[in-house]
Design a protein around this motif. Sequence first.
Motif, PDB file in Angstrom:
ATOM      1  N   GLU A   1     -34.864  57.566 134.337  1.00 48.66           N
ATOM      2  CA  GLU A   1     -34.770  59.026 134.477  1.00 48.66           C
ATOM      3  C   GLU A   1     -33.705  59.603 133.548  1.00 48.66           C
ATOM      4  OE1 GLU A   1     -34.760  60.839 138.430  1.00 48.66           O
ATOM      5  OE2 GLU A   1     -35.156  58.836 139.241  1.00 48.66           O
ATOM      6  N   MET A   2     -32.608  58.869 133.370  1.00 48.02           N
ATOM      7  CA  MET A   2     -31.516  59.328 132.516  1.00 48.02           C
ATOM      8  C   MET A   2     -31.839  59.191 131.030  1.00 48.02           C
ATOM      9  SD  MET A   2     -28.920  60.258 134.457  1.00 48.02           S
ATOM     10  CE  MET A   2     -30.213  60.995 135.478  1.00 48.02           C
ATOM     11  N   ASP A   3     -32.788  58.333 130.709  1.00 44.67           N
ATOM     12  CA  ASP A   3     -33.077  57.966 129.325  1.00 44.67           C
ATOM     13  C   ASP A   3     -33.826  59.086 128.617  1.00 44.67           C
ATOM     14  OD1 ASP A   3     -33.738  56.669 126.952  1.00 44.67           O
ATOM     15  OD2 ASP A   3     -34.062  54.750 127.943  1.00 44.67           O
ATOM     16  N   ASN A   4     -33.271  59.567 127.520  1.00 41.56           N
ATOM     17  CA  ASN A   4     -33.900  60.648 126.767  1.00 41.56           C
ATOM     18  C   ASN A   4     -34.587  60.121 125.505  1.00 41.56           C
ATOM     19  OD1 ASN A   4     -34.111  63.540 127.199  1.00 41.56           O
ATOM     20  ND2 ASN A   4     -33.233  63.761 125.158  1.00 41.56           N
ATOM     21  N   GLY A   5     -35.040  58.861 125.550  1.00 41.07           N
ATOM     22  CA  GLY A   5     -35.604  58.268 124.353  1.00 41.07           C
ATOM     23  C   GLY A   5     -34.495  57.636 123.527  1.00 41.07           C
ATOM     24  N   ASP A   6     -34.772  57.292 122.297  1.00 40.51           N
ATOM     25  CA  ASP A   6     -33.777  56.657 121.444  1.00 40.51           C
ATOM     26  C   ASP A   6     -33.538  57.481 120.185  1.00 40.51           C
ATOM     27  OD1 ASP A   6     -32.023  55.067 120.137  1.00 40.51           O
ATOM     28  OD2 ASP A   6     -33.336  53.345 119.918  1.00 40.51           O
ATOM     29  N   PRO A   7     -32.576  58.405 120.244  1.00 44.01           N
ATOM     30  CA  PRO A   7     -32.264  59.208 119.067  1.00 44.01           C
ATOM     31  C   PRO A   7     -31.371  58.490 118.069  1.00 44.01           C
ATOM     32  CG  PRO A   7     -30.856  59.860 120.875  1.00 44.01           C
ATOM     33  CD  PRO A   7     -31.776  58.793 121.415  1.00 44.01           C
ATOM     34  N   GLY A   8     -31.024  57.226 118.360  1.00 49.11           N
ATOM     35  CA  GLY A   8     -30.116  56.491 117.490  1.00 49.11           C
ATOM     36  C   GLY A   8     -28.672  56.876 117.751  1.00 49.11           C
ATOM     37  N   ASN A   9     -27.782  56.360 116.933  1.00 50.43           N
ATOM     38  CA  ASN A   9     -26.359  56.698 117.027  1.00 50.43           C
ATOM     39  C   ASN A   9     -26.026  57.850 116.094  1.00 50.43           C
ATOM     40  OD1 ASN A   9     -25.619  54.673 118.874  1.00 50.43           O
ATOM     41  ND2 ASN A   9     -25.446  53.148 117.243  1.00 50.43           N
ATOM     42  N   GLY A  10     -25.261  58.796 116.593  1.00 52.03           N
ATOM     43  CA  GLY A  10     -24.769  59.878 115.748  1.00 52.03           C
ATOM     44  C   GLY A  10     -25.829  60.830 115.253  1.00 52.03           C
ATOM     45  N   ASN A  11     -26.888  61.030 116.016  1.00 53.25           N
ATOM     46  CA  ASN A  11     -27.927  61.985 115.614  1.00 53.25           C
ATOM     47  C   ASN A  11     -27.322  63.390 115.536  1.00 53.25           C
ATOM     48  OD1 ASN A  11     -30.236  63.844 115.761  1.00 53.25           O
ATOM     49  ND2 ASN A  11     -31.439  62.023 116.169  1.00 53.25           N
ATOM     50  N   PRO A  12     -27.535  64.118 114.445  1.00 52.01           N
ATOM     51  CA  PRO A  12     -26.931  65.452 114.325  1.00 52.01           C
ATOM     52  C   PRO A  12     -27.498  66.491 115.285  1.00 52.01           C
ATOM     53  CG  PRO A  12     -28.382  65.003 112.460  1.00 52.01           C
ATOM     54  CD  PRO A  12     -28.253  63.714 113.217  1.00 52.01           C
ATOM     55  N   ASP A  13     -28.621  66.198 115.930  1.00 49.76           N
ATOM     56  CA  ASP A  13     -29.224  67.125 116.884  1.00 49.76           C
ATOM     57  C   ASP A  13     -28.722  66.798 118.294  1.00 49.76           C
ATOM     58  OD1 ASP A  13     -30.707  68.798 118.456  1.00 49.76           O
ATOM     59  OD2 ASP A  13     -32.663  68.157 117.685  1.00 49.76           O
ATOM     60  N   ALA A  14     -27.824  67.621 118.806  1.00 47.47           N
ATOM     61  CA  ALA A  14     -27.206  67.364 120.109  1.00 47.47           C
ATOM     62  C   ALA A  14     -28.228  67.280 121.238  1.00 47.47           C
ATOM     63  CB  ALA A  14     -26.181  68.464 120.421  1.00 47.47           C
ATOM     64  N   LYS A  15     -29.311  68.044 121.136  1.00 54.42           N
ATOM     65  CA  LYS A  15     -30.293  68.098 122.224  1.00 54.42           C
ATOM     66  C   LYS A  15     -30.997  66.761 122.431  1.00 54.42           C
ATOM     67  CE  LYS A  15     -31.221  73.060 121.751  1.00 54.42           C
ATOM     68  NZ  LYS A  15     -32.254  74.083 121.449  1.00 54.42           N
TER      69      LYS A  15
ATOM     70  N   SER B   1     -23.742  60.991 125.863  1.00 54.77           N
ATOM     71  CA  SER B   1     -23.791  62.455 125.872  1.00 54.77           C
ATOM     72  C   SER B   1     -23.797  62.989 124.448  1.00 54.77           C
ATOM     73  CB  SER B   1     -22.569  63.017 126.609  1.00 54.77           C
ATOM     74  OG  SER B   1     -21.393  62.827 125.826  1.00 54.77           O
ATOM     75  N   SER B   2     -24.023  64.295 124.315  1.00 50.04           N
ATOM     76  CA  SER B   2     -24.007  64.938 123.002  1.00 50.04           C
ATOM     77  C   SER B   2     -22.616  64.955 122.393  1.00 50.04           C
ATOM     78  CB  SER B   2     -24.521  66.380 123.122  1.00 50.04           C
ATOM     79  OG  SER B   2     -23.623  67.159 123.910  1.00 50.04           O
ATOM     80  N   GLU B   3     -21.584  64.702 123.198  1.00 54.08           N
ATOM     81  CA  GLU B   3     -20.219  64.708 122.670  1.00 54.08           C
ATOM     82  C   GLU B   3     -19.900  63.420 121.901  1.00 54.08           C
ATOM     83  OE1 GLU B   3     -17.617  67.573 125.507  1.00 54.08           O
ATOM     84  OE2 GLU B   3     -17.807  65.514 126.210  1.00 54.08           O
ATOM     85  N   ILE B   4     -20.587  62.322 122.243  1.00 55.32           N
ATOM     86  CA  ILE B   4     -20.270  61.019 121.642  1.00 55.32           C
ATOM     87  C   ILE B   4     -21.475  60.438 120.906  1.00 55.32           C
ATOM     88  CG2 ILE B   4     -19.464  58.683 122.129  1.00 55.32           C
ATOM     89  CD1 ILE B   4     -17.955  59.883 124.544  1.00 55.32           C
ATOM     90  N   ARG B   5     -22.671  60.542 121.478  1.00 55.30           N
ATOM     91  CA  ARG B   5     -23.948  60.262 120.811  1.00 55.30           C
ATOM     92  C   ARG B   5     -24.169  58.786 120.469  1.00 55.30           C
ATOM     93  NH1 ARG B   5     -24.832  65.852 117.191  1.00 55.30           N
ATOM     94  NH2 ARG B   5     -23.647  67.163 118.639  1.00 55.30           N
ATOM     95  N   VAL B   6     -24.054  57.962 121.486  1.00 53.69           N
ATOM     96  CA  VAL B   6     -24.416  56.547 121.354  1.00 53.69           C
ATOM     97  C   VAL B   6     -25.726  56.337 122.096  1.00 53.69           C
ATOM     98  CG1 VAL B   6     -23.743  54.167 121.868  1.00 53.69           C
ATOM     99  CG2 VAL B   6     -22.005  55.848 121.190  1.00 53.69           C
ATOM    100  N   HIS B   7     -26.659  55.627 121.475  1.00 54.23           N
ATOM    101  CA  HIS B   7     -27.947  55.422 122.139  1.00 54.23           C
ATOM    102  C   HIS B   7     -27.827  54.367 123.239  1.00 54.23           C
ATOM    103  CE1 HIS B   7     -29.307  52.273 118.855  1.00 54.23           C
ATOM    104  NE2 HIS B   7     -28.090  52.038 119.295  1.00 54.23           N
TER     105      HIS B   7
END
Length: 600
Positions: free
Chosen positions: A248-262, A223-229
């Motif tokens: 369906e749940m997968d939003n791509g791979d933003p990496g760990n700790g991405n500053p963009d919550a979305k 989630s955006s609260e923890i941000r682990v890929h």
Amino acid sequence: MKHLLRTLLLLGISLKLSAQDYVFLETESFTDKGGWVIDQQSFVVMGSSYLMAHGMGRPVKDAATTVPFPKKGKYRVWVRTKDWAPFPKGPGKFQVVFNGKPLNQVFGESGSDVWKWYPGGEVDVQNEQMNVALHDLTGFNGRCDAILFTNAPTFIPPDKLEAMTAFRKQQLKLTDAPAQADNVDLVVVGGGIAGTCAAISASRMGLKVALIQDRPVLGGNNSSEIRVHLMGDVDKNHYPKLGRIVREMDNGDPGNGNPDAKEYGDARKTAIVKGERNISLFLNTHVYKVEKNGDKIVAVVGRDIATNKETRFTGTFFADCTGDGTIGDLAGAEFRMGRESKAETGESLAADKADNFTLGTSNLWASLERDTVSSFPETPWAIQFSDEYHIDEAKADWQWETGFGNFNTITDAEKIRDHNLRAIFGNWSYLKKHKATKYAKRELAWVAYIGGKRESRRLMGDHVLTQMDIQEGKQYPDGTVTATWTIDLHFPDERNKKYFEGQEFFAGTKHIKVAPYTIPYRCLYSKNINNLFMAGRNISTTHVAFGSTRVMRTCGMMGEVVGFAAYLTKKYSTSPRGVYQEHLPELMAIIKDETPPGKP
């Protein structure tokens, strides 16, 4: 005798309270949270959530509410708080503001890291409705559990857990008959990837499902609260049907700790769940109580982390997807926590002696480049860094980790998070001051205040997955989820250990490759609680095997299997074990996306 004394104690509290007026405020129930955030991670220890001023070094906006008083007059004020970083005094200073006027006492700098009540002086109540606010002074995680106003001149609110729990329950008017949710086929507790996939899978098989999550968003560590890929493969399956919901749940791979919550897709996850007509979703609900009949769970009780409203959930079957194995523990399920010994498991990677060592918890963070130079406060209460040792990074990755057996990842969750914060803020303060060329125009954009846990309890099933199962690629008849992640067991980074032995916050690992292997269905239900499934990092494995099974895409596929199995438990009025013993061919046919045996 002990029960009688407890009853008399609680009765004594009740009689005392009945003669005087008490106005009790749980801060998480404030109507306007301002910039303060709700933290429920220590509910299991405190019996409550609390508000925290998580401003990353900048004071946050006041939290405020309107309070009704039974009568006018003088009231003594008590504030329940702690000094979270008493080295010797921490930075979490705040004031309580009553009708626009701050109380004289400043809270959060007592030098004691124990939650307790502090006197706040006296206020004069002139109206039936008065305003109360929390005013943050530092932006460095000051926290407040509750505020009490009383016209009883000698009353001191209780600090010991049992008495405080009884006092809290009485003041909140919580009864033994909470609101009743609709009865369902499957109650899923935990809205991470595993629990969300379990709920969707069961729903699409026609079951009525309650999905209960203790935070305002789904996704858990993703989630955006923890941000682990998300990690683990879904495209190497023996059974291609598994992983469809995970995708369906997968939003791509933003990496760990991405500053963009979305980038972590909170809204998508929630929309998918709400689009399922068979799922009733309960966010912000912490389950803390289990009701049993023999070896079966009949109900769980949850409390809203903001309003404190309680709800009772009944169902035929339950799935523990909490990560911590909370439901299993409350129900008396057999579990393990820590490392087994080589002698017990026969695993070459096991510890020489069994111990309490667990993988730790991460609080990720990120900075961003800005147009202007910025400063950061001095942090004498934080972990201290030097030219000899500091971490020259603009953002965190998985290595920022605390809790390698020196902290209990469940009961010390607050201490672990706070230790991580002391490391983050101390290192950042050093970088801003001593590496200005690189960091002068960078500022902290985001720091997680919810910890991303890796390991705690592992609930025991009819099969305990081992290192040998994984490395030898054993194919059991009930092999379901295909797992691909390495055996990835973290340990303190050697250099970090050298400078902070016993207080490490930075991890290392050695990835041990494995061939794709399957996880037996028997790892996904409790061996001694008759109607309890589990999915996620709390399934039935050894510590070594857990190092491979714990990643989220793999955990999500476990949830999908639990949904299919729950369908069969209802269809045949059997148990999770009964599915294995009597209906395994049909379960495997569903997973393979084939026509079940004996069906046209």
